[in-house]
Design a protein around this motif. Sequence first.
Motif, PDB file in Angstrom:
ATOM      1  N   TYR A  72      32.043  37.740  25.987  1.00  0.00           N
ATOM      2  CA  TYR A  72      31.731  37.119  27.284  1.00  0.00           C
ATOM      3  C   TYR A  72      30.500  36.222  27.183  1.00  0.00           C
ATOM      4  O   TYR A  72      30.495  35.101  27.681  1.00  0.00           O
ATOM      5  CB  TYR A  72      31.510  38.196  28.346  1.00  0.00           C
ATOM      6  N   SER A  76      30.763  32.255  27.315  1.00  0.00           N
ATOM      7  CA  SER A  76      30.052  31.697  28.472  1.00  0.00           C
ATOM      8  C   SER A  76      29.074  30.617  28.021  1.00  0.00           C
ATOM      9  O   SER A  76      28.918  29.585  28.690  1.00  0.00           O
ATOM     10  CB  SER A  76      29.296  32.794  29.217  1.00  0.00           C
ATOM     11  N   ASP A  80      29.032  26.789  29.207  1.00  0.00           N
ATOM     12  CA  ASP A  80      27.842  26.113  29.735  1.00  0.00           C
ATOM     13  C   ASP A  80      27.626  24.764  29.055  1.00  0.00           C
ATOM     14  O   ASP A  80      27.265  23.773  29.704  1.00  0.00           O
ATOM     15  CB  ASP A  80      26.607  26.993  29.543  1.00  0.00           C
ATOM     16  N   PRO A 149      35.613  32.882  29.500  1.00  0.00           N
ATOM     17  CA  PRO A 149      34.851  34.073  29.094  1.00  0.00           C
ATOM     18  C   PRO A 149      35.527  35.397  29.415  1.00  0.00           C
ATOM     19  O   PRO A 149      35.582  36.289  28.565  1.00  0.00           O
ATOM     20  CB  PRO A 149      33.533  33.915  29.861  1.00  0.00           C
TER      21      PRO A 149
END
Length: 235
Positions: A72, A76, A80, A149
């Motif tokens: 995750y 993630s 981003d 994610p």
Amino acid sequence: MHTHPLAHPHDPHRITRTGWLRAAVLGANDGIVSIASLIVGVSNASAEPRAVVVAGVAGLAAGALSMAAGEYVSVSSQMDIEKADIRRERRSLHSQPDIELEELVRIYEARGLAPGTARLVAVELTEHDALGAHVRDELGLTEVMAARPMQAALASALTFSAAGSVPLAAALLAPQGSVAVVVWLVTLLALAALGAIGAIAGGARIGRGIVRVLVWGSAAMAITSGIGHVFGIAA
């Protein structure tokens, strides 16, 4: 409703499986290897069956949570980065559209289009969806390859738990005194099956997939087994 014909409707592209398949194979491989290595190492260091079971169960729970959290966080971070690049591209399209158009033209020329055709394509795509064209052709981001994610975390955790339970079950069912041998054999079979499944799902050669998984998995177990043996003698 009009539908577009597909060149191979019964054999879809496997690239759509990239996100979840990578996380699933990683989770399953890590589950088999880490739990098997842990059990073999502990069994070589201690003949106490309860210690082996406790170590296996604890490793299974901790490993699944760790894999989920790791996937995750890492995916993630990737997401981003993708969002930051898209925001920068949106600002650039607003502040300097002519420069961005020329970037598209050069991209299409580099891919083999004649200069006039490249400019025509760039202009038409910019009029249709400028941001989408730059995200796809300049940044190389598509919906298929987009970072997800939660999907990666769940796939990794579930496959880790399922695969890790195989060597744990082998340890629970193995006769006392032969835990390490039984876990070794069962784990090698599980790794071979995982390599074959991953190769089939990814459209790769089955033999290569099996060998790749077996070599690295065996190496990890051998090292852990050696460490457990050393500490067992030291004790």
